[in-house]
Design a protein around this motif. Sequence first.
Motif, PDB file in Angstrom:
ATOM      1  N   ASP A 157       0.879  -1.169   0.000  1.00 40.01           N
ATOM      2  CA  ASP A 157       0.000   0.000   0.000  1.00 40.01           C
ATOM      3  C   ASP A 157       0.913   1.215   0.000  1.00 40.01           C
ATOM      4  O   ASP A 157       1.755   1.358   0.886  1.00 40.01           O
ATOM      5  N   ASN A 158       0.747   2.112  -0.975  1.00 41.01           N
ATOM      6  CA  ASN A 158       1.728   3.177  -1.194  1.00 41.01           C
ATOM      7  C   ASN A 158       1.196   4.556  -0.836  1.00 41.01           C
ATOM      8  O   ASN A 158      -0.001   4.848  -1.025  1.00 41.01           O
ATOM      9  N   TYR A 159       2.118   5.397  -0.347  1.00 46.20           N
ATOM     10  CA  TYR A 159       1.775   6.740   0.121  1.00 46.20           C
ATOM     11  C   TYR A 159       2.889   7.709  -0.271  1.00 46.20           C
ATOM     12  O   TYR A 159       4.029   7.305  -0.507  1.00 46.20           O
ATOM     13  N   GLN A 160       2.541   8.983  -0.296  1.00 43.61           N
ATOM     14  CA  GLN A 160       3.532  10.008  -0.619  1.00 43.61           C
ATOM     15  C   GLN A 160       3.314  11.215   0.284  1.00 43.61           C
ATOM     16  O   GLN A 160       2.175  11.647   0.508  1.00 43.61           O
ATOM     17  N   ILE A 161       4.421  11.735   0.803  1.00 46.00           N
ATOM     18  CA  ILE A 161       4.373  12.971   1.584  1.00 46.00           C
ATOM     19  C   ILE A 161       4.246  14.139   0.606  1.00 46.00           C
ATOM     20  O   ILE A 161       4.917  14.187  -0.422  1.00 46.00           O
ATOM     21  N   GLU A 162       3.395  15.053   0.932  1.00 43.60           N
ATOM     22  CA  GLU A 162       3.153  16.200   0.050  1.00 43.60           C
ATOM     23  C   GLU A 162       4.458  16.942  -0.264  1.00 43.60           C
ATOM     24  O   GLU A 162       5.212  17.310   0.637  1.00 43.60           O
ATOM     25  N   GLY A 163       4.762  17.079  -1.551  1.00 41.92           N
ATOM     26  CA  GLY A 163       5.947  17.796  -1.993  1.00 41.92           C
ATOM     27  C   GLY A 163       7.192  16.944  -2.134  1.00 41.92           C
ATOM     28  O   GLY A 163       8.235  17.438  -2.582  1.00 41.92           O
ATOM     29  N   PHE A 164       7.128  15.665  -1.763  1.00 42.45           N
ATOM     30  CA  PHE A 164       8.295  14.788  -1.849  1.00 42.45           C
ATOM     31  C   PHE A 164       8.379  14.130  -3.237  1.00 42.45           C
ATOM     32  O   PHE A 164       7.360  13.854  -3.857  1.00 42.45           O
ATOM     33  N   LYS A 165       9.597  13.887  -3.706  1.00 37.26           N
ATOM     34  CA  LYS A 165       9.796  13.250  -5.012  1.00 37.26           C
ATOM     35  C   LYS A 165       9.410  11.771  -4.992  1.00 37.26           C
ATOM     36  O   LYS A 165       8.833  11.257  -5.938  1.00 37.26           O
ATOM     37  N   GLY A 166       9.807  11.104  -3.920  1.00 37.73           N
ATOM     38  CA  GLY A 166       9.574   9.672  -3.823  1.00 37.73           C
ATOM     39  C   GLY A 166       8.335   9.339  -3.016  1.00 37.73           C
ATOM     40  O   GLY A 166       7.473  10.192  -2.764  1.00 37.73           O
ATOM     41  N   SER A 167       8.245   8.085  -2.595  1.00 37.93           N
ATOM     42  CA  SER A 167       7.058   7.608  -1.898  1.00 37.93           C
ATOM     43  C   SER A 167       7.469   6.506  -0.925  1.00 37.93           C
ATOM     44  O   SER A 167       8.622   6.071  -0.907  1.00 37.93           O
ATOM     45  N   PHE A 168       6.515   6.057  -0.122  1.00 37.00           N
ATOM     46  CA  PHE A 168       6.786   4.915   0.751  1.00 37.00           C
ATOM     47  C   PHE A 168       5.607   3.951   0.689  1.00 37.00           C
ATOM     48  O   PHE A 168       4.476   4.332   0.382  1.00 37.00           O
ATOM     49  N   GLY A 169       5.918   2.680   0.950  1.00 34.08           N
ATOM     50  CA  GLY A 169       4.886   1.660   0.908  1.00 34.08           C
ATOM     51  C   GLY A 169       4.960   0.765   2.127  1.00 34.08           C
ATOM     52  O   GLY A 169       5.991   0.672   2.790  1.00 34.08           O
ATOM     53  N   LEU A 170       3.848   0.103   2.426  1.00 34.71           N
ATOM     54  CA  LEU A 170       3.756  -0.819   3.548  1.00 34.71           C
ATOM     55  C   LEU A 170       3.370  -2.193   3.015  1.00 34.71           C
ATOM     56  O   LEU A 170       2.407  -2.321   2.255  1.00 34.71           O
ATOM     57  N   ILE A 171       4.129  -3.207   3.434  1.00 40.83           N
ATOM     58  CA  ILE A 171       3.849  -4.586   3.016  1.00 40.83           C
ATOM     59  C   ILE A 171       3.525  -5.402   4.251  1.00 40.83           C
ATOM     60  O   ILE A 171       4.334  -5.504   5.176  1.00 40.83           O
ATOM     61  N   HIS A 172       2.321  -6.003   4.272  1.00 36.10           N
ATOM     62  CA  HIS A 172       1.787  -6.659   5.462  1.00 36.10           C
ATOM     63  C   HIS A 172       1.659  -8.175   5.274  1.00 36.10           C
ATOM     64  O   HIS A 172       0.547  -8.692   5.196  1.00 36.10           O
ATOM     65  N   PRO A 173       2.725  -8.917   5.216  1.00 32.01           N
ATOM     66  CA  PRO A 173       2.559 -10.366   5.056  1.00 32.01           C
ATOM     67  C   PRO A 173       1.917 -11.043   6.256  1.00 32.01           C
ATOM     68  O   PRO A 173       1.239 -12.054   6.111  1.00 32.01           O
ATOM     69  N   ILE A 174       2.103 -10.479   7.444  1.00 30.72           N
ATOM     70  CA  ILE A 174       1.590 -11.130   8.651  1.00 30.72           C
ATOM     71  C   ILE A 174       0.092 -10.895   8.806  1.00 30.72           C
ATOM     72  O   ILE A 174      -0.657 -11.774   9.204  1.00 30.72           O
ATOM     73  N   SER A 175      -0.378  -9.708   8.468  1.00 26.67           N
ATOM     74  CA  SER A 175      -1.786  -9.372   8.656  1.00 26.67           C
ATOM     75  C   SER A 175      -2.664  -9.874   7.516  1.00 26.67           C
ATOM     76  O   SER A 175      -3.855  -9.594   7.486  1.00 26.67           O
ATOM     77  N   ALA A 176      -2.063 -10.592   6.539  1.00 22.72           N
ATOM     78  CA  ALA A 176      -2.779 -11.268   5.449  1.00 22.72           C
ATOM     79  C   ALA A 176      -3.286 -10.334   4.369  1.00 22.72           C
ATOM     80  O   ALA A 176      -3.846 -10.793   3.386  1.00 22.72           O
ATOM     81  N   ARG A 177      -3.094  -9.014   4.496  1.00 22.56           N
ATOM     82  CA  ARG A 177      -3.418  -8.124   3.381  1.00 22.56           C
ATOM     83  C   ARG A 177      -2.503  -8.426   2.200  1.00 22.56           C
ATOM     84  O   ARG A 177      -2.756  -8.059   1.083  1.00 22.56           O
ATOM     85  N   PHE A 178      -1.416  -9.075   2.512  1.00 26.99           N
ATOM     86  CA  PHE A 178      -0.423  -9.513   1.532  1.00 26.99           C
ATOM     87  C   PHE A 178      -1.025 -10.484   0.522  1.00 26.99           C
ATOM     88  O   PHE A 178      -0.575 -10.593  -0.606  1.00 26.99           O
ATOM     89  N   CYS A 179      -2.068 -11.239   0.947  1.00 32.14           N
ATOM     90  CA  CYS A 179      -2.436 -12.467   0.241  1.00 32.14           C
ATOM     91  C   CYS A 179      -3.617 -12.371  -0.716  1.00 32.14           C
ATOM     92  O   CYS A 179      -3.610 -13.015  -1.768  1.00 32.14           O
TER      93      CYS A 179
END
Length: 332
Positions: free
Chosen positions: A234-256
């Motif tokens: 699941d990806n997000y971006q801070i306002e004004g930033f060039k790049g982004s960050f994401g969260l990967i949840h294999p344990i909480s099963a959103r991964f699957c």
Amino acid sequence: MEPIYDQYNRKHDYLRLSITDRCNLRCVYCMPKEGLPFFPDNRVLSQDEIVQLVKNFTEMGINKVRITGGEPLLRTDVVEIIQRIREIPEVKDISITTNGLFLAKKAAALKQAGLDRLNISLDTFKPDVYKEITRGGNIQQVLDGIATAAELGFKKIKLNVVLIKGQNDDEILDFIRYTKDHDVNVRFIEFMPIGNAEADWKQEFVPLDNVFDLCHQAGLAYQPIELAGNGPSDNYQIEGFKGSFGLIHPISARFCENCNRLRITADGYIKACLYWNEEINVRKVISDPVKFRQTIQRALDNKPLNHEMALAQPERIIDKAPTWRHMSQIGG
């Protein structure tokens, strides 16, 4: 070309292909401290087998290929492998996951061979912590590799950050702020209990909600964004930033639930699910497209909806134990 589906009607068009189990690091979440006995060369898929395997998969609708390891850049013919896969018309996207130690030397050749995207493991910015997590790695080699790759214009560079309590969870904001001036996607990944004792894993697990809490505390406003690619983040971006960050949840099963990937180990086994021990040898049928497809479909027919579903329906699992392989022997 007829696409392949599992029992939950998930279409699979993404292949994660390990080309070696060897690695020049011993990361704490990937390999035991004492290391592992690596496969002899004749147990690892040959270049010709790899190319034919990918061709077989494209007949089933696979059009995205990620090269993994171990450390794939340790394989001396990695550039030739990328080049030959690039020549397969049905393959639309080729990526690689690497620890980055050899990237400064090989990035240009990989780009010329047709590599589209890079995932680079970087769990810390601190040299001493990096040496501790990787058990001996030189972080400067990785940073040099990232800089070289950024200059070459790959479609996307992602940094994989496995969060470990007490080792790098104090650097979450450092990584997020790194995206202000660097057009990369930093992906925070939950520490998975694969090849690790359960007690150790529980002590080192970091909930990904901490990322949002820290952003709020620092006054960093983020927005959800869509990124092209095959990842489960699941990806997000801070306002004004060039790049982004994401969260990967294999344990909480959103991964699957939306899993569209198949994994082939370096010794030629298909793993439809990362966590479970169930795997089937496909190496012996690579030269027979009909039997190859039947074998792949058999694996998919037993693929669980998620890790919890596998526990709820044990009668569907051929091998009910967690995988015997360490993460370095699967490719993530």
